[in-house]
Design a protein around this motif. Structure first.
Motif, mmCIF file in Angstrom:
data_model
loop_
_atom_site.group_PDB
_atom_site.id
_atom_site.type_symbol
_atom_site.label_atom_id
_atom_site.label_comp_id
_atom_site.label_asym_id
_atom_site.label_seq_id
_atom_site.Cartn_x
_atom_site.Cartn_y
_atom_site.Cartn_z
ATOM 1 N N SER A 24 -5.892 -0.016 0.764
ATOM 2 C CA SER A 24 -6.469 0.894 1.766
ATOM 3 C C SER A 24 -6.107 2.336 1.475
ATOM 4 C CB SER A 24 -5.991 0.508 3.167
ATOM 5 O OG SER A 24 -6.472 -0.765 3.518
ATOM 6 N N ALA A 25 -4.850 2.577 1.108
ATOM 7 C CA ALA A 25 -4.416 3.940 0.812
ATOM 8 C C ALA A 25 -5.111 4.464 -0.447
ATOM 9 C CB ALA A 25 -2.907 3.994 0.665
ATOM 10 N N LYS A 26 -5.299 3.628 -1.424
ATOM 11 C CA LYS A 26 -6.000 4.032 -2.659
ATOM 12 C C LYS A 26 -7.439 4.428 -2.333
ATOM 13 C CE LYS A 26 -6.791 4.001 -7.286
ATOM 14 N NZ LYS A 26 -7.917 4.876 -7.399
ATOM 15 N N TRP A 27 -8.100 3.620 -1.505
ATOM 16 C CA TRP A 27 -9.470 3.931 -1.095
ATOM 17 C C TRP A 27 -9.516 5.287 -0.385
ATOM 18 C CZ3 TRP A 27 -11.124 4.802 3.893
ATOM 19 C CH2 TRP A 27 -12.505 4.985 4.044
ATOM 20 N N PHE A 28 -8.582 5.523 0.540
ATOM 21 C CA PHE A 28 -8.553 6.763 1.303
ATOM 22 C C PHE A 28 -8.240 7.955 0.399
ATOM 23 C CE2 PHE A 28 -6.718 9.773 4.432
ATOM 24 C CZ PHE A 28 -7.757 9.812 5.346
ATOM 25 N N SER A 29 -7.339 7.752 -0.549
ATOM 26 C CA SER A 29 -7.001 8.796 -1.513
ATOM 27 C C SER A 29 -8.223 9.177 -2.347
ATOM 28 C CB SER A 29 -5.864 8.320 -2.421
ATOM 29 O OG SER A 29 -5.587 9.253 -3.428
ATOM 30 N N ASP A 30 -8.938 8.173 -2.833
ATOM 31 C CA ASP A 30 -10.155 8.429 -3.613
ATOM 32 C C ASP A 30 -11.211 9.136 -2.769
ATOM 33 O OD1 ASP A 30 -8.970 7.211 -5.805
ATOM 34 O OD2 ASP A 30 -10.086 5.326 -5.583
ATOM 35 N N LEU A 31 -11.341 8.737 -1.518
ATOM 36 C CA LEU A 31 -12.334 9.321 -0.611
ATOM 37 C C LEU A 31 -12.041 10.784 -0.316
ATOM 38 C CD1 LEU A 31 -14.778 8.702 1.377
ATOM 39 C CD2 LEU A 31 -12.994 8.431 3.115
ATOM 40 N N THR A 32 -10.777 11.090 -0.030
ATOM 41 C CA THR A 32 -10.416 12.423 0.444
ATOM 42 C C THR A 32 -9.933 13.365 -0.656
ATOM 43 O OG1 THR A 32 -8.130 11.762 0.892
ATOM 44 C CG2 THR A 32 -9.740 11.520 2.698
ATOM 45 N N GLY A 33 -9.513 12.816 -1.791
ATOM 46 C CA GLY A 33 -8.920 13.643 -2.833
ATOM 47 C C GLY A 33 -7.452 13.947 -2.589
ATOM 48 N N LYS A 34 -6.898 13.411 -1.521
ATOM 49 C CA LYS A 34 -5.471 13.591 -1.246
ATOM 50 C C LYS A 34 -4.680 12.706 -2.205
ATOM 51 C CE LYS A 34 -3.889 15.217 2.288
ATOM 52 N NZ LYS A 34 -3.265 16.508 2.561
ATOM 53 N N PRO A 35 -3.533 13.185 -2.691
ATOM 54 C CA PRO A 35 -2.718 12.340 -3.572
ATOM 55 C C PRO A 35 -2.195 11.112 -2.834
ATOM 56 C CG PRO A 35 -1.667 14.479 -3.192
ATOM 57 C CD PRO A 35 -2.973 14.500 -2.478
ATOM 58 N N LEU A 36 -2.039 10.035 -3.558
ATOM 59 C CA LEU A 36 -1.508 8.797 -3.000
ATOM 60 C C LEU A 36 -0.049 9.027 -2.596
ATOM 61 C CD1 LEU A 36 -2.712 5.964 -2.595
ATOM 62 C CD2 LEU A 36 -1.623 5.302 -4.725
ATOM 63 N N PRO A 37 0.292 8.824 -1.330
ATOM 64 C CA PRO A 37 1.667 9.057 -0.889
ATOM 65 C C PRO A 37 2.580 7.895 -1.298
ATOM 66 C CG PRO A 37 0.369 8.283 0.955
ATOM 67 C CD PRO A 37 -0.574 8.424 -0.220
ATOM 68 N N PRO A 38 3.882 8.121 -1.256
ATOM 69 C CA PRO A 38 4.799 7.016 -1.541
ATOM 70 C C PRO A 38 4.751 5.987 -0.420
ATOM 71 C CG PRO A 38 6.016 8.938 -0.801
ATOM 72 C CD PRO A 38 4.573 9.363 -0.952
ATOM 73 N N GLU A 39 5.120 4.767 -0.747
ATOM 74 C CA GLU A 39 5.161 3.706 0.261
ATOM 75 C C GLU A 39 6.511 3.729 0.966
ATOM 76 O OE1 GLU A 39 5.117 -1.105 0.417
ATOM 77 O OE2 GLU A 39 3.616 -0.171 -0.889
ATOM 78 N N GLY A 40 6.465 3.560 2.266
ATOM 79 C CA GLY A 40 7.663 3.457 3.092
ATOM 80 C C GLY A 40 7.587 2.193 3.915
ATOM 81 N N GLY A 41 8.452 2.105 4.895
ATOM 82 C CA GLY A 41 8.443 0.920 5.738
ATOM 83 C C GLY A 41 9.245 1.137 7.000
ATOM 84 N N ALA A 42 9.355 0.075 7.763
ATOM 85 C CA ALA A 42 10.131 0.102 8.992
ATOM 86 C C ALA A 42 11.614 0.152 8.645
ATOM 87 C CB ALA A 42 9.825 -1.145 9.827
ATOM 88 N N ALA A 43 12.400 0.629 9.580
ATOM 89 C CA ALA A 43 13.855 0.622 9.421
ATOM 90 C C ALA A 43 14.343 -0.816 9.337
ATOM 91 C CB ALA A 43 14.507 1.336 10.598
ATOM 92 N N ASP A 44 15.502 -1.019 8.704
ATOM 93 C CA ASP A 44 16.059 -2.370 8.673
ATOM 94 C C ASP A 44 16.430 -2.787 10.097
ATOM 95 O OD1 ASP A 44 18.792 -1.605 9.316
ATOM 96 O OD2 ASP A 44 19.049 -1.013 7.233
ATOM 97 N N ALA A 45 16.578 -4.075 10.305
ATOM 98 C CA ALA A 45 16.741 -4.634 11.647
ATOM 99 C C ALA A 45 17.906 -4.016 12.419
ATOM 100 C CB ALA A 45 16.901 -6.154 11.563
ATOM 101 N N ASP A 46 19.044 -3.789 11.766
ATOM 102 C CA ASP A 46 20.201 -3.207 12.457
ATOM 103 C C ASP A 46 19.911 -1.802 12.953
ATOM 104 O OD1 ASP A 46 21.689 -5.499 12.072
ATOM 105 O OD2 ASP A 46 22.733 -4.728 10.297
ATOM 106 N N GLN A 47 19.245 -1.008 12.144
ATOM 107 C CA GLN A 47 18.933 0.357 12.532
ATOM 108 C C GLN A 47 17.768 0.407 13.520
ATOM 109 O OE1 GLN A 47 17.218 2.971 9.537
ATOM 110 N NE2 GLN A 47 18.488 4.635 10.294
ATOM 111 N N ALA A 48 16.752 -0.413 13.313
ATOM 112 C CA ALA A 48 15.539 -0.370 14.139
ATOM 113 C C ALA A 48 15.802 -0.779 15.586
ATOM 114 C CB ALA A 48 14.463 -1.262 13.548
ATOM 115 N N GLN A 49 16.664 -1.761 15.788
ATOM 116 C CA GLN A 49 16.929 -2.270 17.130
ATOM 117 C C GLN A 49 15.618 -2.510 17.886
ATOM 118 O OE1 GLN A 49 19.952 0.078 19.197
ATOM 119 N NE2 GLN A 49 20.620 0.850 17.219
ATOM 120 N N ALA A 50 14.666 -3.105 17.205
ATOM 121 C CA ALA A 50 13.319 -3.276 17.757
ATOM 122 C C ALA A 50 13.302 -4.255 18.925
ATOM 123 C CB ALA A 50 12.365 -3.748 16.668
#
Length: 159
Positions: A24-50
Motif C-alpha cells: 500500500s505504501a509503495k502504491w501511494f509513493s508511486d502515486l504521489t511521488g513522495k519517498p517511501l518512508p521507513p517502516e515503524g510499528g506499535a510500542a512493545d507491550a510493556d511500553q504500550a500498556q494497551a
C-alpha cells in the motif's frame, strides 16, 4: 473555535488499514511521488500498556507514515491479534480507519466523546514513550474512527 473536541484547528493524520503495508505504501509513493518512508510499528507491550475493549491487550501493527506539510497519511497493517485496527479491517476491508486530532487533555476529551455515545475502543502509549493514543467508535456516524493523540510535551493537567 468551538472546543468541544478540538484543541487546535487542524487534522493531524488520516490512517488507512491494509493487509499489506509495504504494498500500500509503495502504491501511494508511486502515486504521489513522495519517498517511501521507513517502516515503524506499535510500542512493545510493556511500553504500550494497551487497553482493548476495556482489558489489557498485547496489540501490534506495522506502520508507514507519509508526512505532508499539513497532515500525515498513515498506512497501518494490524497484527493478527484482536484490536481496533484488526476489527475494522476484518469487517470492512482495507480503507480509512481513523482521522486523528491532537489534544492536550485526553481525560476531558474522553469524557466528552463517551458522553456523546462514542465508546473508547483502544488506547495505549506511543512507541518511544512520548505520548498516548485513543480510538473512539465513530464508525456509524463518520465512516471511520476518531483518534485522539496526546503528547507529553504539551499535555495539560488531567483534571
Amino acid at each position: 473555535m468551538d472546543k468541544r473536541l478540538l484543541d487546535e484547528d487542524a487534522v493531524m493524520q488520516i490512517c488507512f488499514v491494509t493487509h499489506d503495508v509495504q504494498k500500500s505504501a509503495k502504491w501511494f509513493s508511486d502515486l504521489t511521488g513522495k519517498p517511501l518512508p521507513p517502516e515503524g510499528g506499535a510500542a512493545d507491550a510493556d511500553q504500550a500498556q494497551a487497553i482493548y475493549e476495556g482489558k489489557p491487550a498485547n496489540v501490534g501493527c506495522r506502520i508507514m507514515m507519509f508526512e505532508f506539510g499539513n497532515i500525515d497519511v498513515e498506512f497501518l497493517q494490524p497484527g493478527p491479534e484482536k484490536s481496533a485496527w484488526r476489527d475494522l479491517l476484518e469487517s470492512r476491508g482495507p480503507g480509512c480507519h481513523h482521522i486523528a486530532f491532537r489534544t492536550r487533555n485526553l481525560t476531558r476529551r474522553n469524557a466528552y466523546l463517551e458522553k456523546q455515545g462514542h465508546r473508547l475502543l483502544q488506547r495505549g502509549e506511543f512507541d518511544g514513550g512520548h505520548g498516548r493514543y485513543a480510538y473512539y467508535d465513530t464508525v456509524a456516524d463518520l465512516g471511520a474512527m476518531i483518534e485522539l493523540l496526546e503528547f507529553d510535551n504539551d499535555k495539560e493537567s488531567q483534571s
